[in-house]
Design a protein around this motif. Structure first.
Motif, PDB file in Angstrom:
ATOM      1  N   UNK A   1       0.792  -1.229   0.000  1.00 35.84           N
ATOM      2  CA  UNK A   1       0.000   0.000   0.000  1.00 35.84           C
ATOM      3  C   UNK A   1       0.826   1.282   0.000  1.00 35.84           C
ATOM      4  N   UNK A   2       2.065   1.218   0.463  1.00 34.97           N
ATOM      5  CA  UNK A   2       2.875   2.432   0.542  1.00 34.97           C
ATOM      6  C   UNK A   2       4.028   2.430  -0.458  1.00 34.97           C
ATOM      7  N   UNK A   3       4.846   1.376  -0.431  1.00 37.13           N
ATOM      8  CA  UNK A   3       6.006   1.341  -1.324  1.00 37.13           C
ATOM      9  C   UNK A   3       5.580   1.237  -2.779  1.00 37.13           C
ATOM     10  N   UNK A   4       4.736   0.244  -3.092  1.00 36.28           N
ATOM     11  CA  UNK A   4       4.355   0.001  -4.483  1.00 36.28           C
ATOM     12  C   UNK A   4       3.524   1.138  -5.070  1.00 36.28           C
ATOM     13  N   UNK A   5       2.856   1.894  -4.231  1.00 38.90           N
ATOM     14  CA  UNK A   5       2.061   3.026  -4.714  1.00 38.90           C
ATOM     15  C   UNK A   5       2.832   4.339  -4.665  1.00 38.90           C
ATOM     16  N   UNK A   6       4.108   4.267  -4.336  1.00 38.78           N
ATOM     17  CA  UNK A   6       4.950   5.460  -4.354  1.00 38.78           C
ATOM     18  C   UNK A   6       4.702   6.429  -3.225  1.00 38.78           C
ATOM     19  N   UNK A   7       4.065   5.966  -2.144  1.00 38.52           N
ATOM     20  CA  UNK A   7       3.760   6.857  -1.023  1.00 38.52           C
ATOM     21  C   UNK A   7       4.931   6.979  -0.052  1.00 38.52           C
ATOM     22  N   UNK A   8       5.854   6.032  -0.094  1.00 37.04           N
ATOM     23  CA  UNK A   8       7.128   6.139   0.609  1.00 37.04           C
ATOM     24  C   UNK A   8       8.204   5.671  -0.368  1.00 37.04           C
ATOM     25  N   UNK A   9       9.452   5.923  -0.038  1.00 33.33           N
ATOM     26  CA  UNK A   9      10.550   5.550  -0.919  1.00 33.33           C
ATOM     27  C   UNK A   9      10.810   4.047  -0.869  1.00 33.33           C
ATOM     28  N   UNK A  10      11.288   3.466  -1.960  1.00 30.09           N
ATOM     29  CA  UNK A  10      11.619   2.033  -1.957  1.00 30.09           C
ATOM     30  C   UNK A  10      12.655   1.669  -0.904  1.00 30.09           C
ATOM     31  N   UNK A  11      13.499   2.645  -0.514  1.00 30.49           N
ATOM     32  CA  UNK A  11      14.536   2.369   0.481  1.00 30.49           C
ATOM     33  C   UNK A  11      14.030   2.488   1.919  1.00 30.49           C
ATOM     34  N   UNK A  12      12.820   3.009   2.122  1.00 30.35           N
ATOM     35  CA  UNK A  12      12.349   3.247   3.485  1.00 30.35           C
ATOM     36  C   UNK A  12      12.220   1.980   4.338  1.00 30.35           C
ATOM     37  N   UNK A  13      11.892   0.821   3.772  1.00 31.07           N
ATOM     38  CA  UNK A  13      11.900  -0.387   4.614  1.00 31.07           C
ATOM     39  C   UNK A  13      13.272  -0.724   5.195  1.00 31.07           C
ATOM     40  N   UNK A  14      14.332  -0.094   4.702  1.00 28.74           N
ATOM     41  CA  UNK A  14      15.660  -0.278   5.308  1.00 28.74           C
ATOM     42  C   UNK A  14      15.734   0.334   6.703  1.00 28.74           C
ATOM     43  N   UNK A  15      14.719   1.124   7.065  1.00 26.80           N
ATOM     44  CA  UNK A  15      14.699   1.737   8.387  1.00 26.80           C
ATOM     45  C   UNK A  15      14.456   0.712   9.489  1.00 26.80           C
ATOM     46  N   UNK A  16      13.924  -0.467   9.154  1.00 19.57           N
ATOM     47  CA  UNK A  16      13.540  -1.415  10.195  1.00 19.57           C
ATOM     48  C   UNK A  16      13.832  -2.847   9.778  1.00 19.57           C
ATOM     49  N   UNK A  17      13.851  -3.728  10.772  1.00 19.61           N
ATOM     50  CA  UNK A  17      14.051  -5.168  10.580  1.00 19.61           C
ATOM     51  C   UNK A  17      12.850  -5.901  11.151  1.00 19.61           C
ATOM     52  N   UNK A  18      12.277  -6.823  10.392  1.00 22.79           N
ATOM     53  CA  UNK A  18      11.172  -7.665  10.857  1.00 22.79           C
ATOM     54  C   UNK A  18      11.716  -9.077  11.057  1.00 22.79           C
ATOM     55  N   UNK A  19      11.461  -9.657  12.221  1.00 22.55           N
ATOM     56  CA  UNK A  19      11.972 -10.998  12.488  1.00 22.55           C
ATOM     57  C   UNK A  19      11.132 -11.702  13.546  1.00 22.55           C
ATOM     58  N   UNK A  20      11.191 -13.034  13.544  1.00 27.32           N
ATOM     59  CA  UNK A  20      10.612 -13.818  14.633  1.00 27.32           C
ATOM     60  C   UNK A  20      11.700 -14.640  15.311  1.00 27.32           C
ATOM     61  N   UNK A  21      12.945 -14.198  15.132  1.00 30.92           N
ATOM     62  CA  UNK A  21      14.107 -14.911  15.645  1.00 30.92           C
ATOM     63  C   UNK A  21      14.848 -14.017  16.633  1.00 30.92           C
ATOM     64  N   UNK A  22      15.019 -14.493  17.845  1.00 30.16           N
ATOM     65  CA  UNK A  22      15.636 -13.689  18.903  1.00 30.16           C
ATOM     66  C   UNK A  22      17.067 -13.311  18.563  1.00 30.16           C
TER      67      UNK A  22
END
Length: 356
Positions: free
Chosen positions: A226-247
């Motif tokens: 909804x945000x990256x693919x629609x150009x509402x945030x930059x493609x690099x913005x997900x580099x701001x965070x890490x998603x994980x389920x591993x401690x």
């Protein structure tokens, strides 16, 4: 008629103000003390409401408590844990937050939470009372201090959400977000917004699910679709965070962030990046080749402390200076990740990423 008690208070205040003015030329932060006093004087002569003064007075009292508490812990990095106050100790999210709190304190970090139950209590339970800060909020429901931090001198009860959030972010060197409701979502998006606009950090942001959980993975999919693919945030913005389920991945995301990168600040219009060890000329050339797109002008250059940093506690650290465009924060985070793969930090520095 002025009461005797009020007169004594006024008389004491007058003496304190006279003393402060006399000492002002010798005080380290005299410029900012003078600006603050001037602001209050201007407000005193303006026509603002009684409620405005109550807000100002209570906010300053909140900040006074926060500044005084954290000053003594300014040399230890801290991890702020956000998450639901409603999750019970039997839930996998609670157990994951407890293990995370234990793991980061074993690495030398301290833990901050909002001081309540659920994920906040789990973080404190894992970290232990001696390694925990509680930044509670005065609410008529849901937000009593948890038994781990209750009565500890490192517990502050804030009147306002905005002053509480100020310290939860200002004093944090990493943010870990666990599943939660509206409040957690608000905190997640505020962290992203402040990071994306350069008003917070750079610090590592880690979004943690329990093993096999999909709360943050689904959230990340929404961001992408909804945000990256629609150009509402930059493609690099997900580099701001890490998603994980591993401690282990979550902890590594934090410690790796401070392997070579130490901290940063702006001096005039230049971004100064402090490093725990020097980079070679070849490595700096590599940074210029890969990240010239984030520069307004000039090049990324090696530097020692600038004259304006003479009083800085990090004055002995090597630096990089650049004219950053202050827009491409996702790319800046990518550059920090590249910097952390460079240099030759000492074993002491690698072993203690928590030291500021």
């Amino acid at each position: 008629m002025t009461s005797s008690a009020s007169f004594d208070t006024l008389e004491s205040l007058q003496a304190d103000i006279v003393d402060l003015i006399d000492r002002l030329p010798t005080l380290k932060n005299r410029q900012y003390i003078q600006q603050t006093l001037a602001t209050i004087i201007r407000l005193a002569d303006s026509d603002i409401d009684r409620l405005d003064w109550k807000i100002l007075s209570a906010a300053l009292a909140d900040m006074e408590r926060g500044f005084e508490l954290f000053y003594n812990y300014r040399h230890v990095r801290k991890v702020t844990i956000f998450g639901s106050a409603r999750l019970s100790p039997e839930t996998p999210e609670y157990k994951m937050a407890l293990e995370f709190g234990r793991a980061v304190t074993q690495l030398g970090f301290m833990v901050m939470t909002g001081g309540g139950g659920g994920i906040m209590q789990a973080g404190h339970e894992g970290a232990g009372r001696e390694n925990s800060f509680g930044l509670n909020i005065q609410l008529p429901f849901e937000q009593q201090a948890n038994p781990i931090i209750e009565g500890d001198p490192k517990l502050i009860n804030f009147k306002y959400f905005f002053t509480r959030k100020l310290f939860l972010l200002k004093e944090s060197d990493a943010v870990a977000l666990f599943p939660g409701g509206f409040g957690t979502q608000d905190e997640a998006f505020e962290c992203m917004t402040l990071s994306q606009t350069g008003k917070f950090g750079p610090v590592p942001l880690v979004l943690i699910d329990h093993p096999g959980g999909d709360y943050w993975r689904s959230w990340s999919d929404y961001i992408d679709q909804q945000l990256v693919q629609k150009g509402l945030v930059s493609p690099e913005d997900p580099s701001l965070y890490t998603v994980t389920d591993n401690l282990e991945v979550a902890c590594n995301a934090i410690t790796r962030f401070y392997k070579v990168y130490h901290s940063s600040r702006y001096v005039s219009n230049q971004l100064v990046i402090r490093l725990s060890c020097d980079l070679s000329d070849t490595e700096v050339e590599q940074l210029n080749a890969e990240f010239s797109d984030i520069l307004v002008k000039g090049k990324i250059e090696k530097s020692q402390a600038l004259p304006q940093e003479a009083q800085d506690e990090t004055a002995d650290l090597p630096r990089l200076i650049l004219h950053f465009n202050q827009r491409d924060l996702g790319r800046l985070y990518q550059m920090i990740a590249t910097i952390n793969q460079m240099g030759s930090p000492s074993q002491e520095e690698i072993a203690h990423p928590e030291r500021k």
